[in-house]
Enzyme design. Sequence first.
Site, mmCIF file in Angstrom:
data_model
loop_
_atom_site.group_PDB
_atom_site.id
_atom_site.type_symbol
_atom_site.label_atom_id
_atom_site.label_comp_id
_atom_site.label_asym_id
_atom_site.label_seq_id
_atom_site.Cartn_x
_atom_site.Cartn_y
_atom_site.Cartn_z
ATOM 1 N N ARG A 32 10.272 -13.714 6.190
ATOM 2 C CA ARG A 32 11.275 -13.490 7.228
ATOM 3 C C ARG A 32 12.547 -14.278 6.943
ATOM 4 N NH1 ARG A 32 7.721 -11.919 11.737
ATOM 5 N NH2 ARG A 32 8.927 -11.383 13.588
ATOM 6 N N ARG A 76 9.973 -0.064 26.279
ATOM 7 C CA ARG A 76 8.831 0.819 26.561
ATOM 8 C C ARG A 76 7.519 0.064 26.338
ATOM 9 N NH1 ARG A 76 10.008 5.360 23.533
ATOM 10 N NH2 ARG A 76 8.665 4.726 21.844
ATOM 11 N N ARG A 86 2.583 -9.236 25.200
ATOM 12 C CA ARG A 86 2.834 -10.414 24.392
ATOM 13 C C ARG A 86 3.825 -11.303 25.121
ATOM 14 N NH1 ARG A 86 4.304 -8.238 18.469
ATOM 15 N NH2 ARG A 86 5.730 -9.988 18.713
ATOM 16 N N ARG A 91 15.321 -12.417 19.268
ATOM 17 C CA ARG A 91 14.605 -12.007 18.055
ATOM 18 C C ARG A 91 15.471 -11.109 17.183
ATOM 19 N NH1 ARG A 91 9.520 -9.454 20.226
ATOM 20 N NH2 ARG A 91 8.799 -9.349 18.082
HETATM 21 P P1 AMP Z 1 5.788 -10.603 14.963
HETATM 22 O O1 AMP Z 1 4.465 -10.228 15.564
HETATM 23 O O2 AMP Z 1 5.864 -10.348 13.483
HETATM 24 O O3 AMP Z 1 6.955 -10.025 15.707
HETATM 25 O O4 AMP Z 1 5.918 -12.203 15.094
HETATM 26 C C1 AMP Z 1 5.869 -12.830 16.348
HETATM 27 C C2 AMP Z 1 6.445 -14.238 16.250
HETATM 28 O O5 AMP Z 1 5.681 -15.028 15.328
HETATM 29 C C3 AMP Z 1 7.876 -14.328 15.746
HETATM 30 O O6 AMP Z 1 8.839 -14.098 16.768
HETATM 31 C C4 AMP Z 1 7.916 -15.767 15.240
HETATM 32 O O7 AMP Z 1 7.977 -16.691 16.328
HETATM 33 C C5 AMP Z 1 6.537 -15.918 14.607
HETATM 34 N N1 AMP Z 1 6.520 -15.507 13.186
HETATM 35 C C6 AMP Z 1 5.824 -14.461 12.648
HETATM 36 N N2 AMP Z 1 6.015 -14.379 11.343
HETATM 37 C C7 AMP Z 1 6.854 -15.392 11.015
HETATM 38 C C8 AMP Z 1 7.450 -15.830 9.795
HETATM 39 N N3 AMP Z 1 7.214 -15.194 8.622
HETATM 40 N N4 AMP Z 1 8.288 -16.900 9.839
HETATM 41 C C9 AMP Z 1 8.526 -17.546 10.998
HETATM 42 N N5 AMP Z 1 8.019 -17.190 12.187
HETATM 43 C C10 AMP Z 1 7.180 -16.119 12.206
#
Ligand code: AMP
Length: 205
Positions: free
Chosen positions: A98, A136, A146, A157
């Site tokens: 990321r 949605r 979540r 985000r």
């Molecule tokens: P996601 O389910 O991929 O949208 O991730 C949910 C949350 O997990 C993100 O908003 C971050 O807080 C954290 N997160 C997930 N992957 C990463 C990553 N590669 N680097 C940093 N934070 C992460």
Amino acid sequence: MKLIILLGAPGSGKGTQALQIEKKTGLRHLSTGEMLRAEVEAGTDLGKELAGTLEQGNLVPDEVIIDIIRGCVRGDKCPQCPGLEACRAGFILDGFPRTVPQAEALDEMLKDQNREIDDVILLDVDESILFERIERRIRENAGNKRADDNARTLKNRLEIYTRATKPLVPYYEKKGLLRRIDGMRPIDQVTDEVFNVINRKKSAA
Ligand code: AMP
């Protein structure tokens, strides 16, 4: 060993497409967001430390997530792959890397293991559509949502995606690995495109 990276903003459909790829290829879907949410739900020390960061939609420190993924790449410890066999056969990364430092760390890990990334698939979706999709998702999962699925953290985000994650597009473009897919079409059509990319590469190899 096959390694596919799914890149895209929150709500671009990475999780949905990763599940389709997992179902059809047997490659393991590794979602760093799911791994971190599991730590929070299990109440581990790491989970307690990161809960606030996740809730606000901020990124956890690079070192934390790099350490977790290192275990998966080495095939010695993976939170989503207890038996490790599936992980060793190859995987689809959803939510990692990321940031550019995460991508550089992944390159180093792969080099150590003599492994390479096969494809980086970018699911391209307009920002206005992302807001609609996440709103949605919030409505549909009202009782089971979540902690970071709300309009306030979504904006955060998306800003973080633009600032920290989008630079990965030119990063992988320069390496000749980036495959861009229009993520605004119906899910099945996006899945077909994803498989065109994966299979085209396979037959060319
Ligand atoms: P996601 O389910 O991929 O949208 O991730 C949910 C949350 O997990 C993100 O908003 C971050 O807080 C954290 N997160 C997930 N992957 C990463 C990553 N590669 N680097 C940093 N934070 C992460």
